[in-house]
Design a protein around this motif. Structure first.
Motif, mmCIF file in Angstrom:
data_model
loop_
_atom_site.group_PDB
_atom_site.id
_atom_site.type_symbol
_atom_site.label_atom_id
_atom_site.label_comp_id
_atom_site.label_asym_id
_atom_site.label_seq_id
_atom_site.Cartn_x
_atom_site.Cartn_y
_atom_site.Cartn_z
ATOM 1 N N LYS A 73 -0.244 46.946 16.127
ATOM 2 C CA LYS A 73 -0.051 46.086 16.705
ATOM 3 C C LYS A 73 -0.492 46.295 17.841
ATOM 4 O O LYS A 73 -0.307 45.148 17.833
ATOM 5 N N VAL A 74 -0.433 46.809 19.077
ATOM 6 C CA VAL A 74 -1.843 46.178 20.510
ATOM 7 C C VAL A 74 -2.605 45.618 19.804
ATOM 8 O O VAL A 74 -3.698 45.935 19.255
ATOM 9 N N LYS A 75 -2.891 44.720 20.819
ATOM 10 C CA LYS A 75 -3.798 43.518 20.425
ATOM 11 C C LYS A 75 -4.983 44.676 21.123
ATOM 12 O O LYS A 75 -5.321 44.726 22.082
ATOM 13 N N GLY A 76 -6.025 44.098 20.191
ATOM 14 C CA GLY A 76 -7.393 45.071 20.859
ATOM 15 C C GLY A 76 -7.590 46.393 19.469
ATOM 16 O O GLY A 76 -8.926 46.840 20.277
ATOM 17 N N LEU A 77 -6.264 46.972 19.174
ATOM 18 C CA LEU A 77 -6.503 48.030 18.647
ATOM 19 C C LEU A 77 -6.585 47.759 16.758
ATOM 20 O O LEU A 77 -6.335 46.947 16.651
ATOM 21 N N GLY A 78 -7.081 48.862 16.884
ATOM 22 C CA GLY A 78 -6.776 48.477 15.032
ATOM 23 C C GLY A 78 -6.833 49.745 14.126
ATOM 24 O O GLY A 78 -6.249 50.769 15.409
ATOM 25 N N PRO A 79 -6.208 50.014 13.183
ATOM 26 C CA PRO A 79 -5.789 51.366 12.410
ATOM 27 C C PRO A 79 -6.953 52.299 12.534
ATOM 28 O O PRO A 79 -6.428 53.344 12.748
ATOM 29 N N ALA A 80 -8.643 52.275 12.971
ATOM 30 C CA ALA A 80 -9.346 52.699 13.241
ATOM 31 C C ALA A 80 -9.179 54.014 14.848
ATOM 32 O O ALA A 80 -8.736 54.498 14.994
ATOM 33 N N LYS A 81 -8.600 52.849 15.633
ATOM 34 C CA LYS A 81 -8.751 53.372 17.355
ATOM 35 C C LYS A 81 -7.737 53.647 17.378
ATOM 36 O O LYS A 81 -6.991 54.831 17.975
ATOM 37 N N ALA A 82 -6.137 53.246 16.885
ATOM 38 C CA ALA A 82 -4.986 53.923 16.548
ATOM 39 C C ALA A 82 -5.159 55.251 16.114
ATOM 40 O O ALA A 82 -4.159 55.847 16.778
ATOM 41 N N ALA A 83 -6.138 55.205 14.943
ATOM 42 C CA ALA A 83 -5.967 57.008 14.495
ATOM 43 C C ALA A 83 -6.397 57.545 14.925
ATOM 44 O O ALA A 83 -6.140 58.472 15.336
ATOM 45 N N THR A 84 -7.142 57.017 16.004
ATOM 46 C CA THR A 84 -8.485 58.333 16.896
ATOM 47 C C THR A 84 -7.508 58.864 18.336
ATOM 48 O O THR A 84 -7.189 59.527 18.604
#
Length: 229
Positions: A73-84
């Motif tokens: 939900k953080v702007k600039g992060l998507g599922p892939a970056k969040a998972a990393t």
């Protein structure tokens, strides 16, 4: 518009800086920027990382997050970056705990806390863990036996001693966290400790301590004399 990482000098770029100085030379935001990799048109990866780690945000905004959807939900992060990011955090927790288990013998409450603080400190719900120990008080295994709400975790002695019997533990050390950050034990904590201590004596698997984990601090029932009564 924030400055793009490519516009920074080589010495100031997080990845290049890590290669030159090692990971220990980077700030929290720089380490996080390496995991984020790329930003948006308006916010660079470093800027996003700085916002996430500002005012202890690394711990408040990231370490307590348990799902990809929540962090994404953080702007600039998507599922892939969040998972990393979540994968890196979980590896850090496991390395901190596993490394201590290999090297440490539980000779004091502080030694137990070194193992359990990384695992429990930032949990948003109460979790109850048991460390299974051999005859030399060395850790055989860590087991989670209960997870509760924000304020409580219901535990029964049979749940605590079941893994001790399964893995032939000679003794146990138990711990749970207080999401409030204050490790002061409740009356329920005291009653549970008394029950576990009595059960351990009967079963021949002594309870060597019960630690309540707070925000960087802990309470030891053994240290405070509760298990000597």
């Amino acid at each position: 518009m924030s400055q793009c990482i490519k516009e920074l000098s080589l010495d100031d770029r997080p990845r290049e800086k890590l290669m030159q100085q090692g990971a220990a030379g980077l700030s929290n935001s720089e380490l996080l920027a390496i995991l984020i990799r790329t930003g948006t048109q308006k916010r660079s990866a470093l800027r996003i990382a700085e916002e996430l780690t500002a005012s202890s945000g690394l711990y408040q905004n990231i370490a307590c997050v348990h799902s990809v959807a929540e962090l994404a939900k953080v702007k600039g992060l998507g599922p892939a970056k969040a998972a990393t990011i979540l994968a890196a955090l979980e590896l850090g927790k496991r390395i901190a705990a596993a490394g201590s288990q290999v090297k440490l013998k539980i000779e004091s409450p502080q030694k137990g806390a070194e193992i359990l603080l990384p695992r429990l400190r930032y949990e948003q719900h109460e979790k109850f863990l048991v460390l299974l120990l051999d005859s030399k008080n060395q850790v055989i295994r860590m087991e989670q036996v209960s997870e509760g709400s924000v304020n409580s975790s219901v535990v029964h002695p049979r749940e605590v001693f079941a893994p001790a019997l399964l893995y032939h533990a000679a003794a146990i050390l138990v711990a749970h966290n207080h999401p409030s950050g204050d490790p002061k034990p409740s009356q329920e904590d005291k009653e549970l400790t008394r029950s576990l201590n009595e059960t351990g004596i009967i079963m021949g698997i002594p309870l060597i301590d019960h630690l309540v984990i707070g925000d960087g601090i802990f309470f030891s029932f053994r240290e405070q004399g509760y298990l000597d009564k």
